[in-house]
Design a protein around this motif. Structure first.
Motif, short mmCIF file in Angstrom:
data_model
loop_
_atom_site.label_atom_id
_atom_site.label_comp_id
_atom_site.label_asym_id
_atom_site.label_seq_id
_atom_site.Cartn_x
_atom_site.Cartn_y
_atom_site.Cartn_z
N PRO A 156 1.16 -0.90 0.12
CA PRO A 156 -0.05 -0.33 0.13
C PRO A 156 0.75 1.22 0.30
CG PRO A 156 -0.73 -1.12 1.44
CD PRO A 156 0.39 -2.45 0.88
N GLU A 157 2.06 1.36 0.37
CA GLU A 157 2.55 2.54 0.73
C GLU A 157 3.66 2.83 -0.22
OE1 GLU A 157 7.17 3.93 2.85
OE2 GLU A 157 5.76 2.75 4.45
N VAL A 158 4.08 1.35 -1.57
CA VAL A 158 4.67 0.98 -2.49
C VAL A 158 3.71 1.95 -3.43
CG1 VAL A 158 5.34 0.24 -4.52
CG2 VAL A 158 5.98 -0.52 -2.12
N LEU A 159 1.89 2.14 -3.65
CA LEU A 159 1.26 2.33 -4.67
C LEU A 159 0.89 3.80 -4.33
CD1 LEU A 159 -1.12 -1.13 -4.64
CD2 LEU A 159 0.25 -0.53 -5.73
N ALA A 160 1.58 3.83 -2.63
CA ALA A 160 0.22 5.29 -2.53
C ALA A 160 1.62 6.45 -3.06
CB ALA A 160 -0.04 5.67 -0.97
N SER A 161 2.94 5.94 -3.42
CA SER A 161 3.66 6.91 -3.88
C SER A 161 3.75 8.01 -4.54
CB SER A 161 5.37 5.85 -3.32
OG SER A 161 5.34 5.05 -4.78
N GLN A 162 3.30 7.48 -5.54
CA GLN A 162 3.11 8.47 -6.90
C GLN A 162 1.58 8.58 -7.23
OE1 GLN A 162 5.62 9.38 -8.97
NE2 GLN A 162 7.06 7.96 -7.68
N GLN A 163 1.46 9.88 -7.43
CA GLN A 163 0.49 10.27 -8.23
C GLN A 163 -1.33 9.40 -9.15
OE1 GLN A 163 0.43 14.62 -9.13
NE2 GLN A 163 0.77 15.59 -6.78
N GLY A 164 -1.67 8.84 -8.76
CA GLY A 164 -3.09 8.34 -8.99
C GLY A 164 -3.72 7.37 -8.10
N ASP A 165 -4.59 6.98 -8.94
CA ASP A 165 -5.56 5.73 -8.19
C ASP A 165 -5.20 4.09 -8.57
OD1 ASP A 165 -7.69 5.35 -6.56
OD2 ASP A 165 -9.09 5.03 -9.01
N CYS A 170 9.33 -3.75 -3.37
CA CYS A 170 10.47 -2.71 -3.59
C CYS A 170 11.09 -2.77 -1.57
CB CYS A 170 9.80 -1.09 -2.98
SG CYS A 170 9.63 -0.54 -4.45
N VAL A 171 12.46 -2.89 -1.30
CA VAL A 171 13.29 -2.88 -0.28
C VAL A 171 13.63 -0.86 0.33
CG1 VAL A 171 13.59 -5.21 -0.08
CG2 VAL A 171 14.84 -4.28 -1.38
N GLN A 172 14.10 -1.17 1.69
CA GLN A 172 14.29 0.15 1.44
C GLN A 172 15.84 -0.22 2.58
OE1 GLN A 172 11.49 2.44 4.32
NE2 GLN A 172 13.50 4.55 3.84
N THR A 187 1.28 -9.47 -3.12
CA THR A 187 1.97 -10.61 -2.70
C THR A 187 2.48 -10.46 -1.34
OG1 THR A 187 3.91 -10.15 -4.05
CG2 THR A 187 2.06 -11.50 -5.61
N THR A 188 3.34 -11.69 -0.94
CA THR A 188 4.22 -11.29 0.02
C THR A 188 4.78 -10.50 0.46
OG1 THR A 188 4.51 -13.91 0.53
CG2 THR A 188 5.18 -13.01 1.68
N HIS A 189 5.71 -9.53 -0.97
CA HIS A 189 6.60 -9.18 -0.77
C HIS A 189 6.28 -8.27 -1.60
CE1 HIS A 189 8.88 -10.67 2.36
NE2 HIS A 189 9.57 -11.92 1.55
N GLY A 190 5.48 -8.41 -2.72
CA GLY A 190 4.78 -7.16 -4.01
C GLY A 190 3.65 -6.85 -4.20
N VAL A 191 3.79 -6.55 -5.44
CA VAL A 191 2.95 -6.84 -6.57
C VAL A 191 3.15 -7.18 -7.67
CG1 VAL A 191 2.90 -4.21 -7.11
CG2 VAL A 191 0.26 -5.44 -7.14
N GLN A 192 1.74 -8.63 -8.49
CA GLN A 192 2.34 -9.02 -9.54
C GLN A 192 0.62 -8.75 -10.05
OE1 GLN A 192 4.39 -11.93 -10.37
NE2 GLN A 192 3.78 -11.36 -12.06
N PHE A 193 1.75 -8.21 -11.39
CA PHE A 193 0.61 -7.59 -12.88
C PHE A 193 0.85 -8.71 -13.45
CE2 PHE A 193 2.55 -3.47 -11.83
CZ PHE A 193 1.77 -3.52 -11.16
#
Length: 432
Positions: A389-398, A427-429, A407-413
């Motif tokens: 959710p933090e990754v998806l909120a990092s850029q402007q857009g819906d 993404c890892v920090q 998924t466990t760590h990321g997102v699968q398209f």
């Protein structure tokens, strides 16, 4: 060439590429060079027949009861092109370079077109040896996901923000009937015609002027969500021909430092011309001088973002490269997993404290995606996964709705989920 002669040619090309285990593009090129009488429309039509046959290779083999090039073409004409038995029989007349007439067993198979009793991997058109890894990522949806990956892909382009806007570009290309991509604010989409061909976008003035690049919307999306911002120091670690490099430069508004490199220096060659066309002025290409040389040693520990477009099986791009899934051999997955571990270790040395690594693959296999990140985090206690959710909120857009593909760590398209090629992003920090 007549339609029937084109089918004969497609059968011939399929026989060559299957026997010699070679890319379809190579077999098609050689066929065309040795038959100068075939015009550009003939070659394009034959290529479309070959690729469509390869998309459904496993399921057509089951339906037709044979794995011959002829069986693959017959199965494709009935199941992909939707031709009737009468239409197919008319093309298979044996006259004037047409294929030989249908045999009784072929007629029976074309009448029934039954997948009853077919194993899941055949119904999904996924290599049998790869099915356990494929199914692990999709569970009960695996067959449907495989079927979607066996379809035709649209043509997506990325608007170059440094030169124009999507709205202006849509007007300029209105004659080709573009539609906005469903996810990326920069994407325009064009659908292929019945013959599988799309518009000739690379001959457009807007392309030569740098107004757009041809890039799948999934590739655009994972680059956008990687989190690059103006003024940052960003590294595209596996840049290749530079599609994501160019997208990063636009996202950074030509402000900051952007380094592009690749272990295979030859892959970077097209990037120079693409940079000149795009207007991207912040990109510095770093070419390794030898095996083991680190061309970014002087900026270790300084990057705000390291984008890792990792080497992988390419399973997410099977719509565009249907022959590739049948050429990948057992053992290739294990080799790619080793490569991914190495490139992630390299990225860890380059990113600064509080900086991030955006790990991307064009794969739908969990072994190359979540498992790679799990292994990385196990080896590197100074890193933590950034919640989706933090990754998806990092850029402007819906982008919030994409969380359902987490998924466990990321997102699968995937084509079935998002209408894009199969891309994975995690993404890892760096914590310290």
């Amino acid at each position: 060439m007549t339609p029937a002669a084109r089918i004969s040619a497609a059968i011939e090309v399929l026989a060559d590429l299957i026997e010699r285990r070679r890319p379809a593009s190579d077999a098609l090129k050689d066929w065309g060079l040795s038959r100068r009488f075939a015009g550009s429309k003939d070659r394009a039509a034959i290529a479309s027949l070959v690729y469509d046959a390869l998309r459904r290779k496993a399921s057509s083999t089951f339906v037709m009861g044979a794995e011959t090039p002829r069986a693959l073409v017959l199965g494709m004409l009935a199941r992909v092109r939707g031709m009737t038995l009468e239409d197919i029989a008319a093309l298979f007349s044996g006259e004037n370079h047409a294929p030989e007439p249908l045999e009784s067993e072929e007629v029976d198979s074309l009448v029934s077109l039954s997948l009853a009793g077919a194993p899941d991997w055949a119904r999904a058109d996924v290599p049998e040896w790869l099915w356990p890894a494929f199914a692990a990522g999709f569970g009960t949806d695996a067959v449907a996901e495989g079927e979607a990956l066996a379809g035709r892909a649209p043509i997506d382009i990325r608007t170059n923000r440094l030169k124009t806007t999507r709205e202006a570009l849509s007007i300029e290309l209105a004659h080709a009937a573009p539609e906005p991509g469903p996810w990326s604010p920069d994407a325009l989409r064009f659908h292929p015609g019945p013959d599988g061909r799309g518009p000739s976008l690379q001959s457009e003035a807007a392309f030569f002027g740098g107004g757009f690049e041809i890039q799948d919307e999934g590739s655009q999306l994972v680059t956008l969500l990687a989190g690059a911002a103006p003024g940052q120091t960003v590294i595209d670690l596996c840049a290749g021909a530079g599609g994501k490099t160019l997208a990063l430069a636009a996202l950074m508004e030509n402000q900051g430092r952007l380094f592009a490199t690749d272990l295979d220096a030859r892959r970077l060659a097209p990037l120079h011309e693409r940079l000149a066309r795009s207007g991207a002025s912040i990109v510095e290409i770093r070419i390794p001088r030898s095996r083991g040389h680190e061309p970014l040693a002087d900026i270790e520990g300084q990057a705000d973002l390291v984008l890792v477009d990792a080497p992988c099986t390419g399973s997410g791009t099977w719509r565009r490269n249907p022959d590739a899934k049948w050429r990948v051999r057992p053992g290739a997955l294990a080799e790619r997993v080793k490569d991914q571990a190495q490139v992630l270790a390299r990225a860890a040395r380059l990113v600064k404290p509080d900086g991030r690594i955006a790990y991307i693959t064009c794969s739908v296999l969990a072994d190359e995606n979540d498992a790679a990140i799990t292994a990385f985090l196990t080896r590197n206690s100074g890193f933590a996964a950034i919640p989706v959710p933090e990754v998806l909120a990092s850029q402007q857009g819906d982008f919030g709705p994409l969380v359902r593909f987490a998924t466990t760590h990321g997102v699968q398209f995937s084509p079935r989920r998002t209408g894009t090629d199969g891309f994975y992003l995690a993404c890892v920090q760096r914590l310290n």
